[in-house]
Design a protein around this motif. Structure first.
Motif, PDB file in Angstrom:
ATOM      1  N   ARG A 225      22.758  35.209  23.377  1.00  0.00           N
ATOM      2  CA  ARG A 225      23.096  34.092  24.264  1.00  0.00           C
ATOM      3  C   ARG A 225      23.539  32.879  23.448  1.00  0.00           C
ATOM      4  NH1 ARG A 225      25.421  32.445  28.705  1.00  0.00           N
ATOM      5  NH2 ARG A 225      24.456  30.586  29.624  1.00  0.00           N
ATOM      6  N   LEU A 226      22.864  32.666  22.318  1.00  0.00           N
ATOM      7  CA  LEU A 226      23.235  31.541  21.462  1.00  0.00           C
ATOM      8  C   LEU A 226      24.646  31.721  20.914  1.00  0.00           C
ATOM      9  CD1 LEU A 226      22.456  28.938  19.983  1.00  0.00           C
ATOM     10  CD2 LEU A 226      21.456  30.357  18.177  1.00  0.00           C
ATOM     11  N   VAL A 227      24.963  32.947  20.464  1.00  0.00           N
ATOM     12  CA  VAL A 227      26.314  33.220  19.955  1.00  0.00           C
ATOM     13  C   VAL A 227      27.344  33.030  21.059  1.00  0.00           C
ATOM     14  CG1 VAL A 227      27.827  35.025  19.040  1.00  0.00           C
ATOM     15  CG2 VAL A 227      25.510  34.774  18.151  1.00  0.00           C
ATOM     16  N   GLU A 228      26.990  33.491  22.268  1.00  0.00           N
ATOM     17  CA  GLU A 228      27.894  33.329  23.404  1.00  0.00           C
ATOM     18  C   GLU A 228      28.163  31.853  23.681  1.00  0.00           C
ATOM     19  OE1 GLU A 228      27.985  34.344  28.217  1.00  0.00           O
ATOM     20  OE2 GLU A 228      26.436  35.198  26.924  1.00  0.00           O
ATOM     21  N   LEU A 229      27.096  31.060  23.613  1.00  0.00           N
ATOM     22  CA  LEU A 229      27.268  29.615  23.844  1.00  0.00           C
ATOM     23  C   LEU A 229      28.085  28.971  22.730  1.00  0.00           C
ATOM     24  CD1 LEU A 229      23.681  28.669  25.096  1.00  0.00           C
ATOM     25  CD2 LEU A 229      25.780  28.824  26.459  1.00  0.00           C
ATOM     26  N   GLU A 230      27.867  29.440  21.483  1.00  0.00           N
ATOM     27  CA  GLU A 230      28.647  28.903  20.366  1.00  0.00           C
ATOM     28  C   GLU A 230      30.118  29.232  20.529  1.00  0.00           C
ATOM     29  OE1 GLU A 230      26.849  30.472  16.859  1.00  0.00           O
ATOM     30  OE2 GLU A 230      25.355  28.873  16.722  1.00  0.00           O
ATOM     31  N   ILE A 231      30.414  30.460  20.981  1.00  0.00           N
ATOM     32  CA  ILE A 231      31.814  30.840  21.207  1.00  0.00           C
ATOM     33  C   ILE A 231      32.429  29.957  22.287  1.00  0.00           C
ATOM     34  CG2 ILE A 231      33.305  32.678  22.067  1.00  0.00           C
ATOM     35  CD1 ILE A 231      31.399  34.680  20.754  1.00  0.00           C
ATOM     36  N   LYS A 232      31.663  29.752  23.377  1.00  0.00           N
ATOM     37  CA  LYS A 232      32.168  28.890  24.445  1.00  0.00           C
ATOM     38  C   LYS A 232      32.344  27.455  23.956  1.00  0.00           C
ATOM     39  CE  LYS A 232      30.381  31.515  28.385  1.00  0.00           C
ATOM     40  NZ  LYS A 232      29.498  31.487  29.582  1.00  0.00           N
ATOM     41  N   LEU A 233      31.415  27.015  23.086  1.00  0.00           N
ATOM     42  CA  LEU A 233      31.534  25.673  22.536  1.00  0.00           C
ATOM     43  C   LEU A 233      32.778  25.553  21.669  1.00  0.00           C
ATOM     44  CD1 LEU A 233      30.315  22.862  22.137  1.00  0.00           C
ATOM     45  CD2 LEU A 233      28.978  23.776  20.235  1.00  0.00           C
ATOM     46  N   ASP A 234      33.034  26.594  20.854  1.00  0.00           N
ATOM     47  CA  ASP A 234      34.247  26.585  20.036  1.00  0.00           C
ATOM     48  C   ASP A 234      35.499  26.544  20.905  1.00  0.00           C
ATOM     49  OD1 ASP A 234      32.819  26.650  17.707  1.00  0.00           O
ATOM     50  OD2 ASP A 234      32.927  28.827  17.460  1.00  0.00           O
ATOM     51  N   GLU A 235      35.460  27.314  21.999  1.00  0.00           N
ATOM     52  CA  GLU A 235      36.606  27.308  22.919  1.00  0.00           C
ATOM     53  C   GLU A 235      36.799  25.928  23.536  1.00  0.00           C
ATOM     54  OE1 GLU A 235      35.688  30.374  25.660  1.00  0.00           O
ATOM     55  OE2 GLU A 235      36.327  32.016  24.325  1.00  0.00           O
ATOM     56  N   MET A 236      35.665  25.295  23.897  1.00  0.00           N
ATOM     57  CA  MET A 236      35.757  23.952  24.468  1.00  0.00           C
ATOM     58  C   MET A 236      36.268  22.953  23.442  1.00  0.00           C
ATOM     59  SD  MET A 236      35.093  24.066  27.628  1.00  0.00           S
ATOM     60  CE  MET A 236      34.977  22.296  27.908  1.00  0.00           C
ATOM     61  N   GLU A 237      35.837  23.129  22.177  1.00  0.00           N
ATOM     62  CA  GLU A 237      36.310  22.244  21.122  1.00  0.00           C
ATOM     63  C   GLU A 237      37.822  22.392  20.939  1.00  0.00           C
ATOM     64  OE1 GLU A 237      34.966  19.867  19.318  1.00  0.00           O
ATOM     65  OE2 GLU A 237      33.030  20.032  20.303  1.00  0.00           O
ATOM     66  N   LYS A 238      38.292  23.654  20.973  1.00  0.00           N
ATOM     67  CA  LYS A 238      39.734  23.882  20.847  1.00  0.00           C
ATOM     68  C   LYS A 238      40.476  23.275  22.028  1.00  0.00           C
ATOM     69  CE  LYS A 238      39.276  28.166  18.187  1.00  0.00           C
ATOM     70  NZ  LYS A 238      39.496  29.639  18.193  1.00  0.00           N
ATOM     71  N   PHE A 239      39.892  23.459  23.227  1.00  0.00           N
ATOM     72  CA  PHE A 239      40.507  22.879  24.414  1.00  0.00           C
ATOM     73  C   PHE A 239      40.552  21.363  24.314  1.00  0.00           C
ATOM     74  CE2 PHE A 239      40.027  21.007  28.667  1.00  0.00           C
ATOM     75  CZ  PHE A 239      41.145  21.539  29.303  1.00  0.00           C
ATOM     76  N   LYS A 240      39.419  20.796  23.845  1.00  0.00           N
ATOM     77  CA  LYS A 240      39.358  19.341  23.700  1.00  0.00           C
ATOM     78  C   LYS A 240      40.376  18.860  22.675  1.00  0.00           C
ATOM     79  CE  LYS A 240      36.096  17.376  21.303  1.00  0.00           C
ATOM     80  NZ  LYS A 240      34.774  16.899  20.840  1.00  0.00           N
ATOM     81  N   GLN A 241      40.499  19.616  21.550  1.00  0.00           N
ATOM     82  CA  GLN A 241      41.451  19.223  20.519  1.00  0.00           C
ATOM     83  C   GLN A 241      42.878  19.309  21.043  1.00  0.00           C
ATOM     84  OE1 GLN A 241      40.550  17.958  17.476  1.00  0.00           O
ATOM     85  NE2 GLN A 241      42.718  17.415  17.451  1.00  0.00           N
ATOM     86  N   ASP A 242      43.160  20.375  21.814  1.00  0.00           N
ATOM     87  CA  ASP A 242      44.499  20.487  22.412  1.00  0.00           C
ATOM     88  C   ASP A 242      44.765  19.316  23.349  1.00  0.00           C
ATOM     89  OD1 ASP A 242      44.938  22.819  21.062  1.00  0.00           O
ATOM     90  OD2 ASP A 242      44.405  24.130  22.738  1.00  0.00           O
ATOM     91  N   TYR A 243      43.732  18.939  24.085  1.00  0.00           N
ATOM     92  CA  TYR A 243      43.873  17.808  25.009  1.00  0.00           C
ATOM     93  C   TYR A 243      44.159  16.520  24.236  1.00  0.00           C
ATOM     94  CZ  TYR A 243      42.496  14.230  28.392  1.00  0.00           C
ATOM     95  OH  TYR A 243      42.470  13.122  29.193  1.00  0.00           O
ATOM     96  N   TYR A 244      43.384  16.303  23.149  1.00  0.00           N
ATOM     97  CA  TYR A 244      43.611  15.121  22.334  1.00  0.00           C
ATOM     98  C   TYR A 244      45.003  15.127  21.717  1.00  0.00           C
ATOM     99  CZ  TYR A 244      38.679  13.776  22.607  1.00  0.00           C
ATOM    100  OH  TYR A 244      37.448  13.381  23.055  1.00  0.00           O
ATOM    101  N   ASP A 245      45.435  16.312  21.240  1.00  0.00           N
ATOM    102  CA  ASP A 245      46.762  16.416  20.638  1.00  0.00           C
ATOM    103  C   ASP A 245      47.844  16.066  21.649  1.00  0.00           C
ATOM    104  OD1 ASP A 245      45.603  17.164  18.276  1.00  0.00           O
ATOM    105  OD2 ASP A 245      45.952  19.307  18.547  1.00  0.00           O
ATOM    106  N   GLN A 246      47.663  16.558  22.885  1.00  0.00           N
ATOM    107  CA  GLN A 246      48.640  16.255  23.920  1.00  0.00           C
ATOM    108  C   GLN A 246      48.645  14.760  24.239  1.00  0.00           C
ATOM    109  OE1 GLN A 246      48.147  18.757  27.362  1.00  0.00           O
ATOM    110  NE2 GLN A 246      48.007  20.625  26.124  1.00  0.00           N
ATOM    111  N   CYS A 247      47.426  14.183  24.273  1.00  0.00           N
ATOM    112  CA  CYS A 247      47.342  12.732  24.539  1.00  0.00           C
ATOM    113  C   CYS A 247      48.027  11.931  23.429  1.00  0.00           C
ATOM    114  CB  CYS A 247      45.877  12.307  24.665  1.00  0.00           C
ATOM    115  SG  CYS A 247      45.085  12.858  26.198  1.00  0.00           S
ATOM    116  N   GLU A 248      47.800  12.362  22.172  1.00  0.00           N
ATOM    117  CA  GLU A 248      48.432  11.663  21.062  1.00  0.00           C
ATOM    118  C   GLU A 248      49.947  11.808  21.116  1.00  0.00           C
ATOM    119  OE1 GLU A 248      46.772  12.992  17.413  1.00  0.00           O
ATOM    120  OE2 GLU A 248      44.812  12.066  17.771  1.00  0.00           O
TER     121      GLU A 248
END
Length: 571
Positions: A225-248
């Motif tokens: 479950r922890l690994v699953e959450l870490e994977i989801k967190l990484d996905e969210m981080e990538k999504f957040k970074q893509d969002y920031y990149d688009q904003c920039e």
């Protein structure tokens, strides 16, 4: 002896009393529990537990210490004693924590798996969670009582044999831990049929008084479950970074439209530029170096129907003449020595569908002026080394700091090319002719460089007035460099008049550089002192007097006299 029996029943160690024939005649609760977990019938004789039982040997020594395996290896002390007026023998087994039922109940309540293995690799103790992990129960439910009791039959067995016998997936790290005497951790992955799960295994050595590993405690933690959450967190981080990149990116393109100005002259220029942007007409922008010609060209592109297509800026002065044609129009494979095997697209081809900005077009060699004219007239071009024409759909915006006299001189610039490009002329006046723009530009650059260098520099009203009145020969570029220097070099948060004068002195020859360079790190106050001393001395030496030097440095002569008097500047 009844009192003795009552006393030994309270001892934590497992104890058995056997008679001369080897029959077990007394046994305390701990010994009964030990036999129970070993799956041994209590009615058996001592020889079934200790096959090497030898009455004569005990009689001769009165006390013996040895190891027996029934099947778990146990340390035992054997003593001769009199019990009910008969010679008997007391077996005193070592005390182990896994023989405590309370301990077993505690570890069974823990969600993490726990396995205790002795240095011989034998299973001494485990909890229900460990059995669940070892059997890889598909539904991950609690281990049933029957299954748990069946698992108890493995106590005393070698863990390696159990793993092979039951096809358990596990990593028996015990031998390595015993050898290295260090805690080890590993992850194992398994597929239980429904999903992939991951266990973190940790083995901790328990040392005896002689620093030898007596047993190893293994813990198992299901981190799926922890690994699953870490994977989801990484996905969210990538999504957040893509969002920031688009904003920039959006902020970048938005700022292309944002030209800082306040003057009526610049407002009229932008109104014209906005109107022109809706067409594909060629625009010819003139003005001194640093007035913002490229920013206006980007403004036109950003407000045109081509805004989603490329904006290719080409500085005609920065491309060597021998490379100009291949850089602008590209080349085919093998067109010349050193050409790429795959050929190369030119900048014009990269700009197809968008805008070509020809900066410093007055520096274009005469031969290239002829080729550019033909490209504009025919709407197509040839790569170097090719006979196939490439259709070109671009909008042309040109810029130059040449004067009207130079532009109308056919010896310096082809007049037919000039008239082809000069459909919509836009002239941007120098900063000294639109002083209303200086103050907003100061605040804009001040905020930008404060953010960049994490500072909070402020310029007061009187100092701003002095900057507005200054003759910015290098226009906006010079002003931008000047504000950057102030932010970098100002010692306190508020810029002083002396700091402004010291930085103004750097412009004595009207030569601007993009950055300041120093041979070594030094305090800012030393930088100011060195700059002032060098430039004031240089001005006095070259101009012959303090008055002339002060005029060139645009400071008051009293400033120089005061610094000389205080010893800040040598005579």
């Amino acid at each position: 002896m009844d009192n003795d029996l009552s006393m030994i029943s309270k001892i934590a160690n497992p104890i058995m009393i056997v008679d001369a024939s080897g029959s077990i005649i007394e046994i305390n609760d701990k010994a009964q529990y030990l036999l129970k977990i070993m799956n041994i019938n209590v009615s058996l004789t001592i020889t079934d537990i200790d096959p090497t039982f030898n009455r004569e040997h005990i009689e001769a020594n009165r006390h013996i210490h040895k190891q027996i395996n029934f099947p778990l290896v146990q340390e035992v002390d054997i003593f001769k004693l009199m019990y009910r007026d008969k010679p008997c023998y007391l077996y005193l087994f070592e005390e182990n924590i896994y023989l405590d039922e309370a301990f077993i109940n505690v570890i069974d309540s823990i969600d993490d798996g726990i396995i205790i293995i002795n240095s011989n690799g034998q299973l001494e103790c485990f909890n229900a969670a460990s059995l669940r992990n070892l059997t890889m129960n598909e539904k991950k439910t609690e281990v049933k009582a029957k299954e748990y009791e069946q698992g108890k039959s493995g106590i005393g067995r070698n863990l390696h044999d159990l793993l092979q016998e039951h096809h358990w997936r596990y990593d028996p790290m015990t031998p390595e831990i015993v050898r290295r005497k260090k805690t080890l951790s590993r992850n194992i992955k398994y597929d239980n049929g429904n999903a992939v799960s991951i266990l973190t295994l940790t083995g901790i050595p328990m040392l005896d008084k002689d620093s030898k590993v007596k047993r190893v405690v293994h813990t198992q933690r299901d981190i799926s479950r922890l690994v699953e959450l870490e994977i989801k967190l990484d996905e969210m981080e990538k999504f957040k970074q893509d969002y920031y990149d688009q904003c920039e990116e959006l902020a970048y393109y938005r700022n292309l439209n944002k030209i800082v100005y306040s003057s009526k002259k610049m407002g009229n220029i932008l109104k014209l530029a906005y109107k022109v942007a809706k067409t594909d007409s060629s625009v010819f922008i003139t003005g001194e170096t640093g007035v913002g010609k490229e920013e206006v060209s980007k403004y036109i592109h950003a407000n045109s129907k081509r805004k989603d297509k490329p904006f290719i800026a080409i500085n005609c002065a920065s491309i060597p003449s021998e490379l100009m044609e291949s850089e602008l129009f590209g080349y085919e494979a093998g067109a010349f020595t050193g050409a790429r095997n795959s050929g190369k697209k030119g900048l014009f081809e990269e700009a197809c569908g968008g805008t070509v900005f020809l900066d410093e077009i007055g520096e274009l060699p005469p031969q290239m002026q002829s080729k550019l004219l033909r490209v504009i007239q025919e709407g197509s071009f040839l790569r170097v080394g090719s006979n196939s024409r490439i259709e070109l759909d671009v909008r042309y915006i040109c810029a130059t700091n040449l004067t009207n006299e130079d532009l109308t001189n056919n010896n310096k610039f082809r007049q037919d090319l000039y008239h082809r490009l000069n459909v919509i002329p836009i002239h941007i006046p120098p900063l000294r002719e639109r002083k209303d723009d200086i103050m907003p530009l100061i605040f804009h650059f001040l905020q930008f460089f404060n953010d960049k260098y994490d500072r909070k520099i402020r310029i007061l009203k009187d100092e701003i007035k002095a900057l507005v009145e200054y003759n910015w020969a290098g226009n906006i570029r010079q002003l931008k460099n000047f504000i950057e220097r102030l932010v970098i070099l100002t010692e306190n948060e508020i810029v002083t008049r002396e700091e402004i004068e010291a930085n103004m002195a750097l412009n004595i020859d009207n030569h601007e550089t993009n950055e300041l360079q120093f041979n070594e790190i030094m305090p800012l106050k030393d930088v100011f002192h060195n700059v002032e001393q060098i430039l004031i001395k240089k001005a006095i030496d070259e101009l012959g007097s303090i008055t002339a030097a002060a005029k060139a440095l645009e400071i008051d002569p009293s400033t120089i006299h005061r610094k000389i008097k205080r010893g800040e500047i040598e005579k």
